[in-house]
Design a protein around this motif. Structure first.
Motif, PDB file in Angstrom:
ATOM      1  N   UNK A  38       0.687  -1.090  -0.037  1.00 38.52           N
ATOM      2  CA  UNK A  38       0.035   0.071  -0.041  1.00 38.52           C
ATOM      3  C   UNK A  38       0.895   1.040  -0.025  1.00 38.52           C
ATOM      4  N   UNK A  39       1.841   1.131   0.993  1.00 41.57           N
ATOM      5  CA  UNK A  39       2.899   2.340   1.070  1.00 41.57           C
ATOM      6  C   UNK A  39       3.329   2.533  -0.376  1.00 41.57           C
ATOM      7  N   UNK A  40       3.777   1.342  -0.956  1.00 40.38           N
ATOM      8  CA  UNK A  40       4.572   1.559  -2.368  1.00 40.38           C
ATOM      9  C   UNK A  40       3.595   2.305  -3.197  1.00 40.38           C
ATOM     10  N   UNK A  41       2.510   1.981  -3.243  1.00 44.98           N
ATOM     11  CA  UNK A  41       1.426   2.227  -4.464  1.00 44.98           C
ATOM     12  C   UNK A  41       1.224   3.805  -4.330  1.00 44.98           C
ATOM     13  N   UNK A  42       1.198   4.392  -3.038  1.00 45.17           N
ATOM     14  CA  UNK A  42       1.015   5.599  -2.750  1.00 45.17           C
ATOM     15  C   UNK A  42       2.156   6.407  -3.192  1.00 45.17           C
ATOM     16  N   UNK A  43       3.472   5.990  -2.818  1.00 48.14           N
ATOM     17  CA  UNK A  43       4.599   6.366  -3.148  1.00 48.14           C
ATOM     18  C   UNK A  43       4.693   6.637  -4.599  1.00 48.14           C
ATOM     19  N   UNK A  44       4.252   5.661  -5.380  1.00 50.91           N
ATOM     20  CA  UNK A  44       4.473   5.823  -7.021  1.00 50.91           C
ATOM     21  C   UNK A  44       3.411   6.485  -7.705  1.00 50.91           C
ATOM     22  N   UNK A  45       2.276   6.587  -6.741  1.00 48.91           N
ATOM     23  CA  UNK A  45       1.281   7.732  -7.508  1.00 48.91           C
ATOM     24  C   UNK A  45       1.779   9.243  -7.242  1.00 48.91           C
ATOM     25  N   UNK A  46       2.598   9.524  -6.127  1.00 51.19           N
ATOM     26  CA  UNK A  46       3.175  10.628  -5.997  1.00 51.19           C
ATOM     27  C   UNK A  46       4.042  10.939  -6.883  1.00 51.19           C
ATOM     28  N   UNK A  47       4.943  10.014  -7.019  1.00 45.84           N
ATOM     29  CA  UNK A  47       6.071  10.189  -8.152  1.00 45.84           C
ATOM     30  C   UNK A  47       5.656  10.361  -9.290  1.00 45.84           C
ATOM     31  N   UNK A  48       4.281   9.698  -9.783  1.00 47.60           N
ATOM     32  CA  UNK A  48       3.785   9.794 -11.228  1.00 47.60           C
ATOM     33  C   UNK A  48       3.191  11.459 -11.430  1.00 47.60           C
ATOM     34  N   UNK A  49       2.633  11.682 -10.034  1.00 51.59           N
ATOM     35  CA  UNK A  49       1.987  13.250 -10.275  1.00 51.59           C
ATOM     36  C   UNK A  49       3.227  14.202 -10.388  1.00 51.59           C
ATOM     37  N   UNK A  50       4.280  14.009  -9.679  1.00 46.50           N
ATOM     38  CA  UNK A  50       5.293  14.925  -9.848  1.00 46.50           C
ATOM     39  C   UNK A  50       5.956  14.950 -11.234  1.00 46.50           C
ATOM     40  N   UNK A  51       6.187  13.800 -11.646  1.00 49.87           N
ATOM     41  CA  UNK A  51       6.661  13.692 -13.061  1.00 49.87           C
ATOM     42  C   UNK A  51       5.922  14.448 -13.852  1.00 49.87           C
ATOM     43  N   UNK A  52       4.544  14.348 -13.891  1.00 56.25           N
ATOM     44  CA  UNK A  52       3.591  14.929 -14.785  1.00 56.25           C
ATOM     45  C   UNK A  52       3.590  16.277 -14.624  1.00 56.25           C
ATOM     46  N   UNK A  53       3.621  16.863 -13.560  1.00 54.61           N
ATOM     47  CA  UNK A  53       3.725  18.166 -13.316  1.00 54.61           C
ATOM     48  C   UNK A  53       5.040  18.914 -14.116  1.00 54.61           C
ATOM     49  N   UNK A  54       6.074  18.196 -13.643  1.00 54.94           N
ATOM     50  CA  UNK A  54       7.268  18.645 -14.262  1.00 54.94           C
ATOM     51  C   UNK A  54       7.185  18.799 -15.902  1.00 54.94           C
ATOM     52  N   UNK A  55       6.729  17.693 -16.585  1.00 52.00           N
ATOM     53  CA  UNK A  55       6.583  17.738 -17.951  1.00 52.00           C
ATOM     54  C   UNK A  55       5.826  18.775 -18.286  1.00 52.00           C
ATOM     55  N   UNK A  56       4.451  18.945 -17.744  1.00 46.79           N
ATOM     56  CA  UNK A  56       3.598  20.070 -18.200  1.00 46.79           C
ATOM     57  C   UNK A  56       4.467  21.501 -17.867  1.00 46.79           C
ATOM     58  N   UNK A  57       4.985  21.541 -16.897  1.00 44.19           N
ATOM     59  CA  UNK A  57       5.776  22.806 -16.482  1.00 44.19           C
ATOM     60  C   UNK A  57       6.586  22.935 -17.711  1.00 44.19           C
ATOM     61  N   UNK A  58       7.481  22.256 -17.946  1.00 44.72           N
ATOM     62  CA  UNK A  58       8.658  22.608 -19.050  1.00 44.72           C
ATOM     63  C   UNK A  58       8.137  22.750 -20.336  1.00 44.72           C
ATOM     64  N   UNK A  59       6.920  22.237 -20.578  1.00 40.35           N
ATOM     65  CA  UNK A  59       6.309  22.506 -21.819  1.00 40.35           C
ATOM     66  C   UNK A  59       5.366  23.747 -21.975  1.00 40.35           C
ATOM     67  N   UNK A  60       4.679  24.131 -20.847  1.00 40.59           N
ATOM     68  CA  UNK A  60       4.059  25.392 -20.748  1.00 40.59           C
ATOM     69  C   UNK A  60       4.822  26.798 -20.641  1.00 40.59           C
TER      70      UNK A  60
END
Lengths: 637, 249
Positions: A525-547
């Protein structure tokens, strides 16, 4: 002095020689005469001829000659073979002894270029080529009085545990008893698909359990389109019955009420059909599941529709297809059923080794059902039911495991139904629309129902290995035994069952498995939460650099935003580190257990000994010195 | 003195074992090797199977090397310290002396084997092993230990030198341990006829013990181990009697 030493030497040598001869003599005689006396202390008496085998041997009709081809002179050239060969010979002699004269044993040494070798080769026996150039023969040919011949081309050491079963089967086949006729209606291609691959499934030969069935019974495969059942069938096996017409269903209903036996293998979700669904235009989603509730609910039992059962404590471990770490994870709907889940008092499941079920269902039993319902296989109390909808398309195993809620009850997946039951066609034959004179409204039924069909597919219990040009089959689970036991039992013959099932094949570390599962539940469970968090951050960074790029492609960032990005990158690193820790922790608990055990075994007792030894020796030495002094003193006086 | 002579000798020798530091060294080495071989070489944790086949598989080799260590001091030391003169001139039959000493070494070996109980407990803690099979393995191991010890006792009686006794014990033990492996067979093939080769292979301790470790106490295996003990005890008595006659004269 010299001559005395020489005399000594001679006498030592001489006596050693005599001793050697005595030793050889005694032990050669004992291995010839005493070889059959033994005390089998194993839990399931694995090394003793089973009562069933003895019963079978004592009731043989045919006279059977067994020719054991064994190249005695070459046995010593391969390590381990000579002791196995003597065990095989011992068992064959025991068969001969137990058979009241019906079985006679001949031992043949097929020397190179001899007639014996020709006979051996003629019967399909294979000689293993040896370094010295000669060949090792280690096989068996059995013949009965009517030219029936069966052979075991080579006794592979890997099949040692099944030796008794292989030999008994050979004898049963030669005994010429009319094999029981079994009718089989199946919507799964168990006879093979003639070599054609369908969809993702390449293996298209006959299913192994079907081949085994054919060895023992006379199987008549019936089309699901028939209107009536053959008269000479007393046992009917319905495997994943689909599109059964009302007329045929009526036939089956009457067949059962007339005292014939029925074996039903049903499935809320056939892995096989689900896999080939896309590539098979003639199949629809509905074909993936099967039940005969129209008939069985009349008896008081039904397959729970649309539900697949998962059982976490006995879940099989798989590697998810899209998991790059390659780590294995529990897949709750593929279950490795243990003796604890099986009815030890019923001959079909008693002492069965582990059985693998895949996406199986459960039965609901009405409390006021009139036939007697005996569960043969039940889940553990930690099982839960999933919707079949969760298994269409790509399955996320982690989602299945998340928030796993135990149902607290043991649900039946295989049931024996026996006793008085009523017809599902109170109006009589649906074709003639009226009560015909031989219509039965009630009767004693004898049925076994199993809520899975995938367990019969090779993929879940058979391993194939090439050896000497033959394909050796190794069973990794007792699935084949389960179905053949059921058919044996329903067709009224319990003899081979006792020989076939010899109990657990594997005894795993139960404690280690429990720790592993508990740890996974905690950390996943802990792992899944961490992975979700990670995905969010990575998505944010990609968005950010493109916008934040202007028309020329350059990025315009304020200091504040730069700091923000740095903070986010830092947390990304920290999360990755935490993820690695979680994965590391999963293995840590088990490693700790092992280390503790090694410490106790390796260090504890030796240390205690060393301490004890030091004490005893120092005290003792002083004590003995005094005693010796006293003794010497008393001598002198 | 008569019947109870061997009992007195047995008691004295057994006590002697516990009072000598070397016995503790032996026990520690035996237990440590057992554990190391089972856990690290035998892949106990890797296989994750709750059985002791890995544990038992090393016993013949352990006994081959360690039994001579236990037995070699029984007679050779007496020769060296001179107490053998005392022993041989006492009105004690050679048989009593031999039997008493052998039994003491066997009792000590039984004690060492009993100390391996933590491994048995460990495997029951981790899973559900076939305890009947394990019991058979222990019984077989004890019998086999007796065989190796009888050889080393005899070797010890032949030589005043402990090292010679040790080596002799190992060499003879080796032929009985693994007579059917290709190495030994190839070694002996040019020298011995086929029937003898097969006979030696048939005596293989490894083979008979393997059956016992699986859970089956075969009568032919028991006969093998007991016959080895009987024959080597007889040889031992013969050697000691010869020495006795010499000592008396």
């Amino acid at each position: 002095m010299r001559s005395r030493n020489f005399q000594n030497f001679l006498s030592i040598f001489g006596s050693l020689g005599v001793a050697a001869i005595l030793l050889f003599a005694i032990n050669i005689v004992s291995s010839e005469v005493l070889s059959r006396f033994k005390l089998d202390l194993t839990e399931n008496r694995l090394y003793t001829l089973s009562d069933r085998s003895v019963a079978l041997l004592q009731s043989l009709d045919e006279s059977i000659t067994l020719s054991f081809f064994i190249s005695k002179s070459e046995l010593l050239q391969i390590s381990g073979i000579s002791s196995y060969a003597s065990r095989v010979e011992d068992m064959l002699r025991e068969f001969e002894r137990m058979s009241n004269g019906k079985v006679s044993l001949k031992i043949v040494d097929p020397r190179p270029f001899s007639e014996a070798e020709d006979i051996a080769v003629g019967h399909g026996l294979q000689g293993i080529p040896l370094k010295s150039g000669s060949k090792l023969y280690f096989g068996l040919v059995g013949a009965n009085s009517t030219d029936g011949v069966q052979s075991i081309p080579h006794f592979f050491l890997e099949r040692e545990e099944l030796l008794e079963y292989d030999l008994v089967r050979l004898i049963v086949q030669l005994d010429g008893r009319p094999r029981k006729k079994i009718g089989l209606i199946s919507s799964l291609p168990i006879q093979g698909t003639g070599g054609a691959a369908i969809g993702p499934i390449a293996e298209q030969g006959p299913w192994t359990f079907y081949l085994q069935m054919n060895d023992i019974f006379q199987v008549e495969v019936l089309s699901p389109l028939i209107d009536s059942l053959p008269d000479d069938i007393e046992t009917l096996f319905l495997l994943h019955p689909r599109n059964i017409s009302e007329s045929l269903l009526y036939e089956i209903d009457q067949f059962a009420l007339n005292g014939n036996s029925l074996l039903l293998a049903l499935d809320p979700h056939s892995e096989y059909l689900a896999a080939i669904l896309e590539a098979s235009p003639h199949l629809s989603e509905a074909d993936v599941s099967s039940d005969l509730n129209r008939l069985t609910s009349q008896w008081g039992i039904a397959l729970e529709e649309g539900k697949i059962v998962g059982d976490l404590p006995i879940a099989a471990r798989v590697v998810e297809a899209n998991d790059s770490s390659g780590r294995s994870i529990d897949y709750p709907v593929w279950m490795n059923l243990q003796p604890e889940q099986m009815n030890q008092r019923d001959v079909v499941t008693a002492r069965l080794g582990n059985v693998v079920f895949a996406t199986a269902g459960v039965f609901t039993i009405r409390s006021d059902a009139s036939p007697e319902m005996t569960p043969l296989i039940r889940t553990s109390a930690s099982a839960k039911l999933y919707d079949t909808s969760e298994f269409t398309g790509v399955v996320s195993i982690r989602e299945l495991l998340e928030n796993y809620q135990e149902s607290g009850e043991r649900m039946p997946m295989a049931v024996r139904v026996r006793g008085q039951a009523a017809t599902a066609f109170p109006q009589g034959n649906p074709d003639s629309g009226e009560n015909t004179p031989d219509h039965r409204a009630k009767g004693d039924i004898d049925v076994i129902m199993i809520a899975d069909t995938d367990f019969l597919h090779d993929r879940f219990w058979v391993r194939k290995q090439q050896s000497l040009g033959q394909i050796l089959l190794f069973s990794e689970a007792s699935n084949g035994e389960l179905i053949n036991n059921a058919i044996d039992n329903l067709s009224g013959d319990n003899n081979l069952i006792g020989v076939r099932t010899r109990g657990r094949a594997s005894r795993p570390f139960v404690l280690t498995q429990k720790i592993r599962k508990d740890a996974e539940r905690k950390y996943l469970q802990h792992e899944r939460k961490l992975q979700q968090e990670l995905q969010r951050i990575e998505a944010f960074l990609t968005d950010f650099s493109s916008s934040h790029a202007d028309s020329s492609g350059e990025r315009i960032i304020t200091d504040e935003q730069r700091n923000e990005i740095k903070r986010i990158r830092d947390s990304q690193l920290s999360i990755r580190k935490q993820l690695r820790e979680v994965q590391h922790n999963l293995a840590k608990d088990i490693q700790q257990l092992e280390n503790r055990l090694i410490m106790v075994n390796l260090a504890l007792v030796p240390l205690l000994l060393a301490a004890a030894g030091a004490i005893v020796c120092t005290i003792g030495a002083r004590y003995r010195e005094r005693r010796l002094a006293l003794r010497v003193a008393s001598h002198l006086h | 003195m008569g019947m109870t002579a061997w009992l007195a000798i047995f008691r004295r020798e057994l006590a002697d074992y516990f009072y000598t530091p070397i016995a503790y060294v032996f026990l520690i080495i035996f237990l440590t090797l057992n554990s190391v071989l089972t856990f690290y070489v035998g892949g106990f944790f890797e296989l994750e199977q709750a059985d002791l086949t890995a544990f038992f598989s090393f016993h013949p080799w352990l006994y081959l090397v360690l039994a001579p260590a236990l037995g070699m001091r029984l007679w050779a030391e007496e020769s060296k310290t001179g107490t053998i003169q005392t022993l041989l001139t006492l009105p004690v039959s050679a048989f009593s002396a031999v039997f008493g000493k052998f039994l003491a070494s066997w009792a000590f070996a039984a004690f060492a084997l009993a100390l391996t109980a933590p491994v048995w407990i460990t495997v029951n803690y981790l899973g559900v092993p076939d305890n009947g099979a394990i019991l058979a393995g222990y019984i077989g191991s004890l019998l086999m230990a007796g065989s190796y010890l009888s050889i080393s006792c005899w070797a010890s009686a032949l030589s005043q030198n402990q090292v010679v006794a040790f080596v002799l014990g190992i060499v003879v033990g080796l032929f009985l341990t693994a007579g059917d492996i290709t190495l030994i067979q190839d070694l002996l093939a040019p020298v011995l006829p086929q029937t003898l080769l097969e006979a030696i292979a048939g005596l293989s301790f490894l083979n008979h013990f393997e059956q016992m470790a699986k859970g089956v106490l075969t009568l032919s295996g028991v006969v093998l181990f007991v016959s080895v003990v009987a024959i080597f005890m007889y040889l031992n008595v013969a050697a000691v009697s010869a020495n006795k006659k010499y000592a008396m004269n």
